[in-house]
Design an enzyme around this catalytic site. Structure first.
Site, PDB file in Angstrom:
ATOM      1  N   TYR A 164     -12.813 -16.838   5.564  1.00 26.40           N
ATOM      2  CA  TYR A 164     -13.780 -18.160   6.387  1.00 26.40           C
ATOM      3  C   TYR A 164     -13.573 -16.374   7.129  1.00 26.40           C
ATOM      4  O   TYR A 164     -13.258 -15.803   7.873  1.00 26.40           O
ATOM      5  CB  TYR A 164     -13.357 -19.163   6.972  1.00 26.40           C
ATOM      6  CG  TYR A 164     -12.156 -19.001   7.439  1.00 26.40           C
ATOM      7  CD1 TYR A 164     -13.009 -19.773   8.832  1.00 26.40           C
ATOM      8  CD2 TYR A 164     -11.589 -19.658   7.083  1.00 26.40           C
ATOM      9  CE1 TYR A 164     -11.480 -19.950  10.205  1.00 26.40           C
ATOM     10  CE2 TYR A 164     -10.037 -19.983   7.504  1.00 26.40           C
ATOM     11  CZ  TYR A 164     -10.421 -20.019   9.235  1.00 26.40           C
ATOM     12  OH  TYR A 164      -9.059 -20.112  10.284  1.00 26.40           O
ATOM     13  N   CYS A 165     -15.213 -16.485   8.591  1.00 25.57           N
ATOM     14  CA  CYS A 165     -15.189 -16.116   9.732  1.00 25.57           C
ATOM     15  C   CYS A 165     -15.821 -16.945  10.550  1.00 25.57           C
ATOM     16  O   CYS A 165     -15.326 -18.320  10.216  1.00 25.57           O
ATOM     17  CB  CYS A 165     -15.744 -15.036   9.681  1.00 25.57           C
ATOM     18  SG  CYS A 165     -17.351 -15.328   8.515  1.00 25.57           S
ATOM     19  N   LYS A 166     -16.411 -16.672  11.447  1.00 25.61           N
ATOM     20  CA  LYS A 166     -17.424 -17.175  12.744  1.00 25.61           C
ATOM     21  C   LYS A 166     -18.692 -18.051  12.088  1.00 25.61           C
ATOM     22  O   LYS A 166     -18.935 -19.428  11.918  1.00 25.61           O
ATOM     23  CB  LYS A 166     -17.965 -16.700  13.517  1.00 25.61           C
ATOM     24  CG  LYS A 166     -18.788 -17.165  14.969  1.00 25.61           C
ATOM     25  CD  LYS A 166     -18.184 -16.083  15.793  1.00 25.61           C
ATOM     26  CE  LYS A 166     -19.392 -17.036  17.028  1.00 25.61           C
ATOM     27  NZ  LYS A 166     -19.180 -18.140  17.334  1.00 25.61           N
ATOM     28  N   GLY A 190     -19.868 -17.001   8.524  1.00 28.76           N
ATOM     29  CA  GLY A 190     -19.937 -16.343   6.851  1.00 28.76           C
ATOM     30  C   GLY A 190     -20.500 -15.145   6.906  1.00 28.76           C
ATOM     31  O   GLY A 190     -20.426 -14.829   5.309  1.00 28.76           O
ATOM     32  N   TYR A 222     -16.557 -21.039  10.226  1.00 27.43           N
ATOM     33  CA  TYR A 222     -15.364 -21.912  11.641  1.00 27.43           C
ATOM     34  C   TYR A 222     -16.534 -22.878  12.599  1.00 27.43           C
ATOM     35  O   TYR A 222     -16.087 -23.720  12.336  1.00 27.43           O
ATOM     36  CB  TYR A 222     -14.545 -21.228  12.672  1.00 27.43           C
ATOM     37  CG  TYR A 222     -13.193 -21.220  13.161  1.00 27.43           C
ATOM     38  CD1 TYR A 222     -12.552 -22.764  12.697  1.00 27.43           C
ATOM     39  CD2 TYR A 222     -13.802 -21.420  14.897  1.00 27.43           C
ATOM     40  CE1 TYR A 222     -11.262 -23.650  13.823  1.00 27.43           C
ATOM     41  CE2 TYR A 222     -13.254 -22.186  15.314  1.00 27.43           C
ATOM     42  CZ  TYR A 222     -11.623 -23.043  14.953  1.00 27.43           C
ATOM     43  OH  TYR A 222     -10.897 -24.002  15.375  1.00 27.43           O
TER      44      TYR A 222
END
Length: 119
Positions: free
Chosen positions: A81-83, A85, A110
């Site tokens: 995951y990231c901020k 997607g 996130y």
């Protein structure tokens, strides 16, 4: 004509049986990583500002990104995951090209998890 129909049916069945390669981050739980690894691909600064429990940080922008996965088995389930997607989708594709077979992108990132999680 019969062979074209057979090929189409086989193709549809194959798609229906394919393992999902993404999951909304809001449906992710700590139980999911009992048999897998959770990886936050954001920068260390973003990670330090807040991250999912039990997530390891491997920065997508780090030139050693791919090398940092060498200690992880190719058949291990990896949740990324990231901020929002975008980076995790790129990381997922990169890991697939490196031979990792079970990479799940946690859609929404996130930000979506933080929005859905009460303080």
């Amino acid at each position: 004509m019969k062979s074209i129909t057979s090929v189409l049916i086989l193709f549809i069945l194959t798609l229906g049986c394919a393992q999902s390669t993404s999951k909304p981050i809001t449906e992710f739980s700590q139980n999911d990583i009992e048999n897998g690894i959770l990886v936050d691909v954001r920068t260390p600064e973003e990670y330090n500002a807040g991250h999912l429990e039990n997530a390891m940080n491997i920065d997508w922008f780090d030139e050693t990104f791919a090398q940092q996965f060498k200690k992880i088995a190719k058949d291990e389930t990896i949740y990324v995951y990231c901020k929002m997607g975008g980076r995790s989708a790129k990381a997922q594709e990169k890991l697939k090209t490196l031979g990792y077979t079970k990479v799940i992108n946690l859609e929404g990132g996130y930000d979506a998890w933080k929005e859905a999680t009460p303080d």
